[in-house]
Design a protein around this motif. Sequence first.
Motif, PDB file in Angstrom:
ATOM      1  N   GLN A 203       0.843  -1.208   0.000  1.00 43.81           N
ATOM      2  CA  GLN A 203       0.000   0.000   0.000  1.00 43.81           C
ATOM      3  C   GLN A 203       0.882   1.264   0.000  1.00 43.81           C
ATOM      4  OE1 GLN A 203      -3.493   0.112  -0.056  1.00 43.81           O
ATOM      5  NE2 GLN A 203      -3.114   2.296  -0.407  1.00 43.81           N
ATOM      6  N   THR A 204       1.892   1.255   0.871  1.00 42.06           N
ATOM      7  CA  THR A 204       2.802   2.405   0.938  1.00 42.06           C
ATOM      8  C   THR A 204       3.564   2.563  -0.379  1.00 42.06           C
ATOM      9  OG1 THR A 204       3.061   1.849   3.272  1.00 42.06           O
ATOM     10  CG2 THR A 204       4.567   3.513   2.388  1.00 42.06           C
ATOM     11  N   PHE A 205       3.999   1.419  -0.890  1.00 47.88           N
ATOM     12  CA  PHE A 205       4.724   1.446  -2.168  1.00 47.88           C
ATOM     13  C   PHE A 205       3.841   2.080  -3.240  1.00 47.88           C
ATOM     14  CE2 PHE A 205       5.496  -0.529  -6.325  1.00 47.88           C
ATOM     15  CZ  PHE A 205       6.812  -0.164  -6.532  1.00 47.88           C
ATOM     16  N   TYR A 206       2.572   1.666  -3.245  1.00 44.52           N
ATOM     17  CA  TYR A 206       1.635   2.179  -4.257  1.00 44.52           C
ATOM     18  C   TYR A 206       1.520   3.702  -4.166  1.00 44.52           C
ATOM     19  CZ  TYR A 206      -2.503   2.418  -7.226  1.00 44.52           C
ATOM     20  OH  TYR A 206      -3.371   2.719  -8.251  1.00 44.52           O
TER      21      TYR A 206
ATOM     22  N   ASP B 279       6.608   5.680  -8.548  1.00 40.86           N
ATOM     23  CA  ASP B 279       6.229   6.181  -9.877  1.00 40.86           C
ATOM     24  C   ASP B 279       6.218   5.043 -10.905  1.00 40.86           C
ATOM     25  OD1 ASP B 279       6.117   8.808  -8.985  1.00 40.86           O
ATOM     26  OD2 ASP B 279       8.280   9.073  -9.266  1.00 40.86           O
ATOM     27  N   ASP B 280       6.548   3.853 -10.460  1.00 37.75           N
ATOM     28  CA  ASP B 280       6.641   2.713 -11.393  1.00 37.75           C
ATOM     29  C   ASP B 280       5.244   2.119 -11.592  1.00 37.75           C
ATOM     30  OD1 ASP B 280       7.025   0.213 -12.620  1.00 37.75           O
ATOM     31  OD2 ASP B 280       9.031   0.009 -11.748  1.00 37.75           O
ATOM     32  N   ALA B 281       4.622   2.466 -12.751  1.00 36.03           N
ATOM     33  CA  ALA B 281       3.226   2.075 -12.996  1.00 36.03           C
ATOM     34  C   ALA B 281       3.040   0.558 -13.013  1.00 36.03           C
ATOM     35  CB  ALA B 281       2.765   2.670 -14.313  1.00 36.03           C
ATOM     36  N   ALA B 282       3.995  -0.126 -13.634  1.00 45.29           N
ATOM     37  CA  ALA B 282       3.851  -1.592 -13.765  1.00 45.29           C
ATOM     38  C   ALA B 282       3.863  -2.254 -12.389  1.00 45.29           C
ATOM     39  CB  ALA B 282       4.969  -2.140 -14.633  1.00 45.29           C
ATOM     40  N   LYS B 283       4.823  -1.835 -11.571  1.00 47.91           N
ATOM     41  CA  LYS B 283       4.915  -2.436 -10.237  1.00 47.91           C
ATOM     42  C   LYS B 283       3.739  -2.026  -9.368  1.00 47.91           C
ATOM     43  CE  LYS B 283       9.871  -3.307  -9.896  1.00 47.91           C
ATOM     44  NZ  LYS B 283      11.151  -2.838  -9.363  1.00 47.91           N
ATOM     45  N   LYS B 284       3.273  -0.814  -9.558  1.00 54.10           N
ATOM     46  CA  LYS B 284       2.113  -0.363  -8.775  1.00 54.10           C
ATOM     47  C   LYS B 284       0.889  -1.222  -9.071  1.00 54.10           C
ATOM     48  CE  LYS B 284       1.238   4.113  -8.212  1.00 54.10           C
ATOM     49  NZ  LYS B 284       1.195   5.582  -8.436  1.00 54.10           N
ATOM     50  N   LYS B 285       0.775  -1.609 -10.334  1.00 50.68           N
ATOM     51  CA  LYS B 285      -0.364  -2.454 -10.714  1.00 50.68           C
ATOM     52  C   LYS B 285      -0.247  -3.822 -10.015  1.00 50.68           C
ATOM     53  CE  LYS B 285      -2.916  -4.410 -14.572  1.00 50.68           C
ATOM     54  NZ  LYS B 285      -3.143  -5.618 -13.836  1.00 50.68           N
TER      55      LYS B 285
END
Lengths: 179, 242
Positions: free
Chosen positions: B217-220, B224-230
Motif C-alpha cells: 500500500q505504501t509502495f503504491y 512512480d513505477d506504474a507496472a509495479k504499482k499495478k
Amino acid sequence: MVNAEKEVLIRIAKDDKSVLDALYKEYRDPFLNYFKRYALSEDAIKDLYQETMIAFYQNGVRGKLKDLSSSIKTYIFGIGKYKAIDMIRKQKKNAELLNVSDEFETIELDEKELTTEQQKLKRHFTQLGESCQKMLTMFYYRGLDISDIVEIGGYKDANSVKSHKSRCVKQLRSLVNKK
Amino acid sequence: MDKKTLIDKYIISELNKEEQVQFDQWMKEDEKFRNDVQFYSNLSVVAESHEKDVLSARLTKVEDKMGNKKKSLIRRVLLIVLGVLLLVAAFVGYRLDKMKNTPSGIYATHFEVYPNVYYPTTRGNGDLMTKAFMAYENGDYVAAADLLEERIKTSEAIELKFYQAMAYAGMGNLPLAIKNLENIRRFQSAYYDECLWYLGLFYLKLGNAPAAIDRFQTFYEVSDDAAKKKVAADAIRMLNAN
C-alpha cells in the motif's frame, strides 16, 4: 493345409472375388517385407504383389489348385519368388543369385505375352456387351460346363446357354472379320 | 461328337483318349477345324487376360483404400497428438495463470535480485567491495552477503545493507532480508521505494498478509513505477479477497 484354407480355395474356384480382396489385405505386409531382400523398388514390389495375387487367384479359378498341398501363403510367396526373379532378370541383373532356398519354393508359371492376333482379339472382346463377356469368360476362362453355367447364370436350360454362347461367339467373329 | 463340342472339351483340357485321337485326326485333315481350334484357344487366352485386367483394377482399388486408410490413420494420430498438446498447453497456461494469482505465483513472477548499479566491478583492484559485488553479480549470494557483512562492520552505508538484503533474498533467506530492509525503510533513502516493493513481496511469500498489504500500500502511494504499482494493487486485492 487346414480346413479353413480348403474352404478358401473352394470359394476361389467359384470365382468369389471377395476372397481375393481379403487375402490381398492379409498377406500384403508380410509379402512386401519379405521381398525387400530383392533389389526392387517399393513400387516394383507392390506391382509384384498384385501380379502374384492375380496369378494365384486365376490358378485357383482355373482349377489348378485342387491338389495344393502347401499352405496358401507358401504358394503365394513361391509365385512371388518366381515373378521377382523374372522381373530382375528382365532388368538384366543376376537374378539366380537371389533364388535363395528358404521356406518358400519357387512356383513356376506358364505365362506368355499375348500374340498380335490375341491382342487384336482382346480389343474386340472388350467391345462385346457385358453379358457376352461374362458368358465367354465362364466358358473359356473358368472352364465351366453348360450345366454349371445354367445354374450360375440363372439360365432357363442348357439350350438357352448354348444359343447365348453361340450368339456371342458369332458377334465376336463378326467384329474380328469386320476389320 | 461334333467338332464344336470337341474343341470346347479340348479348351478345358477334358478330352478322353478316344476324343484326343479324333481331335488329332481333324487337326491334320481339316483346315477349318484347325482355324477354329486356334480361334477358341486364343479366346481362352484373351478371356484370361481380360479377367486379369478386371482383377488388377479391383486390387488397385483395394490398395488405394488401404493406402488412404494408413494415411488417414497417420493423420488421425497426428491430430490426436496435436489435440493432446493443445490440451496440455491450455492446462499449463491455465495453471500458470492461476499461479500468477497466488502469493507464490506473484513472488515467482516478480521477484528478481536487484541489479548491481552501486559498485562497478571493472576496477579490478581486488578490494573487499569489488570481491563482494563480483560475488553478487556472479550469483554467489552467500559469499556476497558475508563480504558485505565484513564491509558493513566499518561502514553502515544504507546501500550496503540493501544489497546485503538482496543477497539474503537471493540465497533464499527472506527473514534476514526483511530485517535489513525494515532497518533501511526507516530512512528516506534512494532505496526507499525498492525496500517497500521487496518487503511487500517477501511478506507475501512468507504468508504475512497484513505486513504485505501495508508495504504494498505504501509502495503504491510513493512509487512512480506504474507496472509495479499495478502488481502491488493486484496483490492487495488478492490478499484482501482471501
